[in-house]
Design a protein around this motif. Structure first.
Motif, PDB file in Angstrom:
ATOM      1  N   ALA A  23     -69.325  -0.700  76.011  1.00  0.00           N
ATOM      2  CA  ALA A  23     -67.921  -0.292  75.994  1.00  0.00           C
ATOM      3  C   ALA A  23     -67.287  -0.419  77.380  1.00  0.00           C
ATOM      4  N   VAL A  24     -68.031  -0.072  78.415  1.00  0.00           N
ATOM      5  CA  VAL A  24     -67.517  -0.223  79.783  1.00  0.00           C
ATOM      6  C   VAL A  24     -67.166  -1.685  80.046  1.00  0.00           C
ATOM      7  N   GLY A  25     -68.045  -2.582  79.679  1.00  0.00           N
ATOM      8  CA  GLY A  25     -67.782  -4.007  79.859  1.00  0.00           C
ATOM      9  C   GLY A  25     -66.595  -4.469  79.049  1.00  0.00           C
ATOM     10  N   PHE A  26     -66.479  -3.998  77.817  1.00  0.00           N
ATOM     11  CA  PHE A  26     -65.346  -4.373  76.975  1.00  0.00           C
ATOM     12  C   PHE A  26     -64.029  -3.911  77.588  1.00  0.00           C
ATOM     13  N   VAL A  27     -64.004  -2.680  78.064  1.00  0.00           N
ATOM     14  CA  VAL A  27     -62.770  -2.150  78.657  1.00  0.00           C
ATOM     15  C   VAL A  27     -62.393  -2.939  79.910  1.00  0.00           C
ATOM     16  N   ILE A  28     -63.359  -3.177  80.778  1.00  0.00           N
ATOM     17  CA  ILE A  28     -63.064  -3.855  82.037  1.00  0.00           C
ATOM     18  C   ILE A  28     -62.707  -5.321  81.815  1.00  0.00           C
ATOM     19  N   TYR A  29     -63.569  -6.060  81.107  1.00  0.00           N
ATOM     20  CA  TYR A  29     -63.377  -7.507  80.987  1.00  0.00           C
ATOM     21  C   TYR A  29     -62.478  -7.899  79.823  1.00  0.00           C
ATOM     22  N   GLY A  30     -62.365  -7.044  78.832  1.00  0.00           N
ATOM     23  CA  GLY A  30     -61.566  -7.386  77.666  1.00  0.00           C
ATOM     24  C   GLY A  30     -60.208  -6.723  77.649  1.00  0.00           C
ATOM     25  N   ALA A  31     -60.204  -5.414  77.659  1.00  0.00           N
ATOM     26  CA  ALA A  31     -58.960  -4.683  77.460  1.00  0.00           C
ATOM     27  C   ALA A  31     -58.077  -4.625  78.706  1.00  0.00           C
ATOM     28  N   LEU A  32     -58.659  -4.425  79.861  1.00  0.00           N
ATOM     29  CA  LEU A  32     -57.844  -4.185  81.051  1.00  0.00           C
ATOM     30  C   LEU A  32     -57.663  -5.392  81.973  1.00  0.00           C
ATOM     31  N   PHE A  33     -58.745  -6.086  82.256  1.00  0.00           N
ATOM     32  CA  PHE A  33     -58.689  -7.072  83.339  1.00  0.00           C
ATOM     33  C   PHE A  33     -59.134  -8.478  82.938  1.00  0.00           C
ATOM     34  N   SER A  34     -58.929  -8.868  81.686  1.00  0.00           N
ATOM     35  CA  SER A  34     -59.373 -10.198  81.259  1.00  0.00           C
ATOM     36  C   SER A  34     -58.641 -11.306  82.017  1.00  0.00           C
ATOM     37  N   LYS A  35     -57.359 -11.144  82.235  1.00  0.00           N
ATOM     38  CA  LYS A  35     -56.598 -12.166  82.976  1.00  0.00           C
ATOM     39  C   LYS A  35     -57.037 -12.223  84.436  1.00  0.00           C
ATOM     40  N   LEU A  36     -57.315 -11.076  85.013  1.00  0.00           N
ATOM     41  CA  LEU A  36     -57.813 -11.041  86.393  1.00  0.00           C
ATOM     42  C   LEU A  36     -59.170 -11.746  86.473  1.00  0.00           C
ATOM     43  N   TRP A  37     -60.059 -11.479  85.513  1.00  0.00           N
ATOM     44  CA  TRP A  37     -61.360 -12.138  85.519  1.00  0.00           C
ATOM     45  C   TRP A  37     -61.192 -13.647  85.414  1.00  0.00           C
ATOM     46  N   MET A  38     -60.303 -14.084  84.538  1.00  0.00           N
ATOM     47  CA  MET A  38     -60.064 -15.533  84.385  1.00  0.00           C
ATOM     48  C   MET A  38     -59.587 -16.128  85.704  1.00  0.00           C
ATOM     49  N   ARG A  39     -58.662 -15.466  86.352  1.00  0.00           N
ATOM     50  CA  ARG A  39     -58.140 -15.968  87.627  1.00  0.00           C
ATOM     51  C   ARG A  39     -59.219 -15.987  88.706  1.00  0.00           C
ATOM     52  N   LEU A  40     -59.984 -14.907  88.807  1.00  0.00           N
ATOM     53  CA  LEU A  40     -61.028 -14.818  89.832  1.00  0.00           C
ATOM     54  C   LEU A  40     -62.164 -15.810  89.585  1.00  0.00           C
ATOM     55  N   SER A  41     -62.493 -16.031  88.324  1.00  0.00           N
ATOM     56  CA  SER A  41     -63.591 -16.937  88.010  1.00  0.00           C
ATOM     57  C   SER A  41     -63.169 -18.402  88.124  1.00  0.00           C
ATOM     58  N   GLY A  42     -61.863 -18.654  88.029  1.00  0.00           N
ATOM     59  CA  GLY A  42     -61.369 -20.020  88.128  1.00  0.00           C
ATOM     60  C   GLY A  42     -61.465 -20.803  86.831  1.00  0.00           C
ATOM     61  N   TYR A  43     -61.729 -20.135  85.719  1.00  0.00           N
ATOM     62  CA  TYR A  43     -61.838 -20.805  84.431  1.00  0.00           C
ATOM     63  C   TYR A  43     -60.536 -20.694  83.650  1.00  0.00           C
ATOM     64  N   THR A  44     -60.339 -21.649  82.777  1.00  0.00           N
ATOM     65  CA  THR A  44     -59.243 -21.583  81.812  1.00  0.00           C
ATOM     66  C   THR A  44     -59.851 -21.300  80.444  1.00  0.00           C
ATOM     67  N   GLY A  45     -59.026 -20.877  79.530  1.00  0.00           N
ATOM     68  CA  GLY A  45     -59.491 -20.641  78.172  1.00  0.00           C
ATOM     69  C   GLY A  45     -60.087 -21.883  77.543  1.00  0.00           C
ATOM     70  N   GLU A  46     -59.491 -23.033  77.857  1.00  0.00           N
ATOM     71  CA  GLU A  46     -59.997 -24.298  77.322  1.00  0.00           C
ATOM     72  C   GLU A  46     -61.391 -24.615  77.869  1.00  0.00           C
ATOM     73  N   GLN A  47     -61.616 -24.325  79.127  1.00  0.00           N
ATOM     74  CA  GLN A  47     -62.937 -24.580  79.715  1.00  0.00           C
ATOM     75  C   GLN A  47     -64.005 -23.674  79.113  1.00  0.00           C
ATOM     76  N   LEU A  48     -63.615 -22.476  78.735  1.00  0.00           N
ATOM     77  CA  LEU A  48     -64.576 -21.521  78.182  1.00  0.00           C
ATOM     78  C   LEU A  48     -64.831 -21.710  76.699  1.00  0.00           C
ATOM     79  N   GLN A  49     -63.964 -22.410  76.012  1.00  0.00           N
ATOM     80  CA  GLN A  49     -64.071 -22.561  74.558  1.00  0.00           C
ATOM     81  C   GLN A  49     -65.456 -23.022  74.099  1.00  0.00           C
ATOM     82  N   PRO A  50     -66.070 -24.045  74.710  1.00  0.00           N
ATOM     83  CA  PRO A  50     -67.403 -24.468  74.247  1.00  0.00           C
ATOM     84  C   PRO A  50     -68.495 -23.415  74.472  1.00  0.00           C
ATOM     85  N   HIS A  51     -68.192 -22.400  75.264  1.00  0.00           N
ATOM     86  CA  HIS A  51     -69.189 -21.373  75.593  1.00  0.00           C
ATOM     87  C   HIS A  51     -68.978 -20.072  74.825  1.00  0.00           C
ATOM     88  N   ARG A  52     -68.007 -20.041  73.929  1.00  0.00           N
ATOM     89  CA  ARG A  52     -67.683 -18.808  73.195  1.00  0.00           C
ATOM     90  C   ARG A  52     -68.865 -18.310  72.362  1.00  0.00           C
TER      91      ARG A  52
END
Length: 136
Positions: A23-52
């Motif tokens: 739940a902690v991971g879901f809140v941090i990476y999913g609910a609150l800071f998913s866009k921040l994680w995407m920006r910090l990691s340098g990935y786009t949604g399209e780049q991550l699609q094959p890894h879903r």
């Protein structure tokens, strides 16, 4: 949940800790800071699609973390919430954080991602330690 003691471990507490860590991971990476994680990691949604598909594996990490933490707390003879938190903090400081630092030191990773991951891992361990250490 009743106390299900198996091999000296309270599996109700371990399961509850695993759910809380997840739940902690879901809140941090999913609910609150998913866009921040995407920006910090340098990935786009399209780049991550094959890894879903890897998301199906995500419950394994908190389960293993909770089981490992339960073993450490048992070996340390922790029998209360406060000591569960203290030992979990030590596990984070001396084992988890140094391991996580390898990715930061030996890659072009941004410091914000290290901080985000370190906070996530610390909170998960502290909550897991509190649950396992304090469950009666």
């Amino acid at each position: 949940m009743p106390n299900a003691i198996v091999a000296g471990d309270n599996w109700g507490a371990v399961l509850a800790a695993a759910v809380a860590i997840y739940a902690v991971g879901f809140v941090i990476y999913g609910a609150l800071f998913s866009k921040l994680w995407m920006r910090l990691s340098g990935y786009t949604g399209e780049q991550l699609q094959p890894h879903r598909w890897k998301m199906a594996l995500s419950p394994i990490m908190p389960i293993l973390t909770a089981v490992g933490l339960a073993l450490v707390l048992k070996w340390a003879r922790v029998d209360n919430l406060a000591m569960g938190v203290v030992v979990a903090a030590q596990v984070w400081l001396f084992l988890v954080l140094p391991t996580r630092l390898y990715s930061f030191v030996y890659s072009p990773e941004k410091s914000g991602l290290l901080i985000m991951d370190a906070i996530h891992l610390l909170l998960g361990l502290l909550i897991g330690g509190a649950i396992i250490g304090g469950w009666r």
